[in-house]
Design a protein around this motif. Sequence first.
Motif, PDB file in Angstrom:
ATOM      1  N   LYS A 164       0.699  -1.308   0.068  1.00 19.19           N
ATOM      2  CA  LYS A 164      -0.027  -0.021  -0.023  1.00 19.19           C
ATOM      3  C   LYS A 164       0.995   1.408   0.026  1.00 19.19           C
ATOM      4  CE  LYS A 164      -3.840  -2.233   2.722  1.00 19.19           C
ATOM      5  NZ  LYS A 164      -4.585  -2.345   3.633  1.00 19.19           N
ATOM      6  N   GLY A 165       2.004   1.180   0.515  1.00 16.68           N
ATOM      7  CA  GLY A 165       2.731   2.555   0.731  1.00 16.68           C
ATOM      8  C   GLY A 165       2.428   3.192   2.086  1.00 16.68           C
ATOM      9  N   ASP A 166       3.320   3.862   2.743  1.00 13.99           N
ATOM     10  CA  ASP A 166       3.170   4.325   4.099  1.00 13.99           C
ATOM     11  C   ASP A 166       2.069   5.205   4.161  1.00 13.99           C
ATOM     12  OD1 ASP A 166       4.440   6.269   2.594  1.00 13.99           O
ATOM     13  OD2 ASP A 166       6.141   6.277   3.908  1.00 13.99           O
ATOM     14  N   ALA A 167       1.752   5.989   2.989  1.00 12.85           N
ATOM     15  CA  ALA A 167       0.787   6.965   3.256  1.00 12.85           C
ATOM     16  C   ALA A 167      -0.541   6.391   3.471  1.00 12.85           C
ATOM     17  CB  ALA A 167       0.744   8.039   1.932  1.00 12.85           C
ATOM     18  N   LEU A 168      -1.019   5.497   2.445  1.00 12.24           N
ATOM     19  CA  LEU A 168      -2.288   4.830   2.417  1.00 12.24           C
ATOM     20  C   LEU A 168      -2.282   4.020   3.514  1.00 12.24           C
ATOM     21  CD1 LEU A 168      -4.916   3.886   1.303  1.00 12.24           C
ATOM     22  CD2 LEU A 168      -3.611   2.521  -0.155  1.00 12.24           C
ATOM     23  N   TYR A 169      -1.376   3.243   4.163  1.00  9.63           N
ATOM     24  CA  TYR A 169      -1.490   2.452   5.221  1.00  9.63           C
ATOM     25  C   TYR A 169      -1.666   3.333   6.419  1.00  9.63           C
ATOM     26  CZ  TYR A 169       0.185  -0.790   9.001  1.00  9.63           C
ATOM     27  OH  TYR A 169       0.277  -1.321  10.316  1.00  9.63           O
ATOM     28  N   ALA A 170      -1.247   4.153   6.642  1.00  4.23           N
ATOM     29  CA  ALA A 170      -1.401   5.304   7.780  1.00  4.23           C
ATOM     30  C   ALA A 170      -2.700   5.927   7.747  1.00  4.23           C
ATOM     31  CB  ALA A 170      -0.197   6.436   7.924  1.00  4.23           C
ATOM     32  N   MET A 171      -3.123   6.309   6.620  1.00  4.00           N
ATOM     33  CA  MET A 171      -4.427   6.819   6.398  1.00  4.00           C
ATOM     34  C   MET A 171      -5.653   5.717   6.798  1.00  4.00           C
ATOM     35  SD  MET A 171      -5.572   9.881   6.346  1.00  4.00           S
ATOM     36  CE  MET A 171      -4.502  10.802   5.216  1.00  4.00           C
ATOM     37  N   GLU A 172      -5.401   4.682   6.428  1.00  3.56           N
ATOM     38  CA  GLU A 172      -6.524   3.322   6.550  1.00  3.56           C
ATOM     39  C   GLU A 172      -6.511   3.150   7.976  1.00  3.56           C
ATOM     40  OE1 GLU A 172      -6.598   0.903   2.419  1.00  3.56           O
ATOM     41  OE2 GLU A 172      -5.298   0.277   3.940  1.00  3.56           O
ATOM     42  N   LEU A 173      -5.283   3.185   8.634  1.00  5.75           N
ATOM     43  CA  LEU A 173      -5.229   2.960  10.152  1.00  5.75           C
ATOM     44  C   LEU A 173      -5.804   4.204  11.089  1.00  5.75           C
ATOM     45  CD1 LEU A 173      -4.165   1.456  12.677  1.00  5.75           C
ATOM     46  CD2 LEU A 173      -1.918   2.776  12.375  1.00  5.75           C
ATOM     47  N   ALA A 174      -5.549   5.223  10.219  1.00  5.37           N
ATOM     48  CA  ALA A 174      -6.550   6.671  11.004  1.00  5.37           C
ATOM     49  C   ALA A 174      -7.938   6.348  11.041  1.00  5.37           C
ATOM     50  CB  ALA A 174      -6.118   7.779  10.454  1.00  5.37           C
ATOM     51  N   LEU A 175      -8.553   5.797   9.832  1.00  2.86           N
ATOM     52  CA  LEU A 175      -9.861   5.715   9.565  1.00  2.86           C
ATOM     53  C   LEU A 175     -10.467   4.447  10.532  1.00  2.86           C
ATOM     54  CD1 LEU A 175     -12.523   6.003   8.016  1.00  2.86           C
ATOM     55  CD2 LEU A 175     -11.675   4.482   6.126  1.00  2.86           C
ATOM     56  N   ALA A 176      -9.547   3.579  10.641  1.00  2.00           N
ATOM     57  CA  ALA A 176     -10.006   2.384  11.598  1.00  2.00           C
ATOM     58  C   ALA A 176     -10.157   2.980  13.299  1.00  2.00           C
ATOM     59  CB  ALA A 176      -8.888   1.211  11.616  1.00  2.00           C
ATOM     60  N   ILE A 219     -11.784  11.309   6.363  1.00  2.00           N
ATOM     61  CA  ILE A 219     -10.558  10.704   6.321  1.00  2.00           C
ATOM     62  C   ILE A 219     -10.909   9.445   5.309  1.00  2.00           C
ATOM     63  CG2 ILE A 219      -9.114   8.788   7.543  1.00  2.00           C
ATOM     64  CD1 ILE A 219      -9.430  10.495   9.956  1.00  2.00           C
ATOM     65  N   ALA A 220     -12.234   8.902   5.094  1.00  2.00           N
ATOM     66  CA  ALA A 220     -12.580   7.995   4.103  1.00  2.00           C
ATOM     67  C   ALA A 220     -12.031   8.432   2.773  1.00  2.00           C
ATOM     68  CB  ALA A 220     -14.168   7.713   4.357  1.00  2.00           C
ATOM     69  N   GLU A 221     -12.455   9.813   2.601  1.00  2.00           N
ATOM     70  CA  GLU A 221     -12.440  10.326   1.462  1.00  2.00           C
ATOM     71  C   GLU A 221     -10.750  10.594   1.164  1.00  2.00           C
ATOM     72  OE1 GLU A 221     -14.232  14.191   1.810  1.00  2.00           O
ATOM     73  OE2 GLU A 221     -16.127  13.531   0.950  1.00  2.00           O
ATOM     74  N   TYR A 222      -9.989  10.596   2.099  1.00  2.00           N
ATOM     75  CA  TYR A 222      -8.562  10.886   1.709  1.00  2.00           C
ATOM     76  C   TYR A 222      -8.126   9.106   1.293  1.00  2.00           C
ATOM     77  CZ  TYR A 222      -8.169  15.385   4.054  1.00  2.00           C
ATOM     78  OH  TYR A 222      -8.299  16.653   4.078  1.00  2.00           O
ATOM     79  N   VAL A 223      -8.722   8.569   2.164  1.00  2.00           N
ATOM     80  CA  VAL A 223      -8.189   6.993   1.929  1.00  2.00           C
ATOM     81  C   VAL A 223      -8.547   6.837   0.348  1.00  2.00           C
ATOM     82  CG1 VAL A 223      -8.952   4.523   2.190  1.00  2.00           C
ATOM     83  CG2 VAL A 223      -8.372   5.862   4.147  1.00  2.00           C
ATOM     84  N   ALA A 224      -9.730   6.955  -0.085  1.00  2.00           N
ATOM     85  CA  ALA A 224     -10.120   6.737  -1.422  1.00  2.00           C
ATOM     86  C   ALA A 224      -9.197   7.517  -2.547  1.00  2.00           C
ATOM     87  CB  ALA A 224     -11.431   7.183  -1.729  1.00  2.00           C
ATOM     88  N   VAL A 229      -4.386   7.300  -6.186  1.00  2.00           N
ATOM     89  CA  VAL A 229      -2.942   7.800  -6.840  1.00  2.00           C
ATOM     90  C   VAL A 229      -1.958   6.942  -6.863  1.00  2.00           C
ATOM     91  CG1 VAL A 229      -3.544  10.367  -6.248  1.00  2.00           C
ATOM     92  CG2 VAL A 229      -2.429   8.891  -4.644  1.00  2.00           C
ATOM     93  N   GLY A 230      -1.918   5.680  -6.067  1.00  3.36           N
ATOM     94  CA  GLY A 230      -1.041   4.937  -5.822  1.00  3.36           C
ATOM     95  C   GLY A 230      -0.003   5.301  -4.957  1.00  3.36           C
ATOM     96  N   LYS A 231       1.518   4.581  -5.307  1.00  4.65           N
ATOM     97  CA  LYS A 231       2.303   4.927  -4.364  1.00  4.65           C
ATOM     98  C   LYS A 231       3.373   5.900  -4.718  1.00  4.65           C
ATOM     99  CE  LYS A 231       3.712   0.522  -3.886  1.00  4.65           C
ATOM    100  NZ  LYS A 231       4.387  -0.710  -3.677  1.00  4.65           N
ATOM    101  N   GLY A 232       3.361   6.262  -5.988  1.00  2.00           N
ATOM    102  CA  GLY A 232       4.285   7.150  -6.556  1.00  2.00           C
ATOM    103  C   GLY A 232       3.940   8.639  -6.400  1.00  2.00           C
ATOM    104  N   HIS A 233       4.344   9.180  -7.503  1.00  3.20           N
ATOM    105  CA  HIS A 233       4.237  10.742  -7.768  1.00  3.20           C
ATOM    106  C   HIS A 233       3.044  11.260  -7.135  1.00  3.20           C
ATOM    107  CE1 HIS A 233       5.979  14.488  -8.752  1.00  3.20           C
ATOM    108  NE2 HIS A 233       4.837  14.776  -9.367  1.00  3.20           N
ATOM    109  N   GLY A 234       1.999  10.657  -7.258  1.00  2.00           N
ATOM    110  CA  GLY A 234       0.673  11.266  -6.853  1.00  2.00           C
ATOM    111  C   GLY A 234       0.463  11.465  -5.314  1.00  2.00           C
ATOM    112  N   VAL A 235       1.304  10.572  -4.502  1.00  2.00           N
ATOM    113  CA  VAL A 235       1.308  10.775  -3.070  1.00  2.00           C
ATOM    114  C   VAL A 235       1.848  12.154  -2.823  1.00  2.00           C
ATOM    115  CG1 VAL A 235       2.356   9.997  -0.872  1.00  2.00           C
ATOM    116  CG2 VAL A 235       1.367   8.126  -2.644  1.00  2.00           C
ATOM    117  N   TRP A 236       2.944  12.553  -3.742  1.00  3.32           N
ATOM    118  CA  TRP A 236       3.672  13.763  -3.163  1.00  3.32           C
ATOM    119  C   TRP A 236       2.713  14.911  -3.491  1.00  3.32           C
ATOM    120  CZ3 TRP A 236       4.418  18.223  -6.118  1.00  3.32           C
ATOM    121  CH2 TRP A 236       5.077  19.139  -5.617  1.00  3.32           C
ATOM    122  N   HIS A 237       1.710  14.898  -4.589  1.00  3.46           N
ATOM    123  CA  HIS A 237       0.619  15.781  -4.901  1.00  3.46           C
ATOM    124  C   HIS A 237      -0.466  15.832  -3.782  1.00  3.46           C
ATOM    125  CE1 HIS A 237       1.827  17.491  -8.752  1.00  3.46           C
ATOM    126  NE2 HIS A 237       2.187  16.388  -8.975  1.00  3.46           N
TER     127      HIS A 237
END
Length: 249
Positions: A164-176, A219-224, A229-237
């Motif tokens: 998932k990458g660290d950003a998505l993993y952390a945000m899913e944890l935050a949603l939980a 936070i659900a919207e952030y997870v979506a 955007v995946g793990k690449g350049h989209g995470v920076w944006h």
Amino acid sequence: MLLRPVLALPFSTLQGNGHGSFSKTFLSNFSLSSEKGKKFVASASREQDFVVFRPFEEVEKDSLLVPLNPQLSLARHRFSDVCEAAINEQINVEYNVSYVYHAMFAYFDRDNIALKGLAKFFEKSSEEEREHAVKLIRYQNIRGGRVKLHSIVPPFSEFEHEEKGDALYAMELALALEKLTNEKLLSLHRVAETKNDPQMSDFIESEFLTEQVESIKKIAEYVAQLRLVGKGHGVWHFDQKLLHDDDAA
């Protein structure tokens, strides 16, 4: 000489048979009289066709007596031990969630991670959870309860995730975590209802529940978005958007 207030209300008026409003009856029937050598007393009783309210007899009931022990709360009234314990548990929940968010802030603020938007978001989230804990502490004291702080569990310090990458993993944890906190608040609200404490029920509803469902939605919207955007350049944006959200507002 001692004065004894006597509030005399027609019993038919209290039954609501249309003989006049309560306020008019109160003003027309309230009187003061004195009886030499008698106590200043009061109670509620029916005498012929009138109800006589004598409040100073009512305050002599055991449930209304002011405690003499300096270790006991003077403000406590109709606040059960179960409600007191449930609030202390919720304080612990809020501090634990705050601690996890603080760990996320520290992780994303590292120089080799450098996702400043996520660091800012989780730092703010941590502060909000601590504010919730403080709000519960103040409420506990208002009701005459005793605050008992429990141990806080050390959180993870690493949030790497190969898939998932660290950003998505952390945000899913935050949603939980937000959903878990909401479940705990709903349980706290049920305790208040079970113990017939409408004031506590109103406090939980007005101060927490609406904000909690709004936080879950955000936070659900952030997870979506992070899933898109995946793990690449989209995470920076995405991170830049979080970083400058307040500036845009």
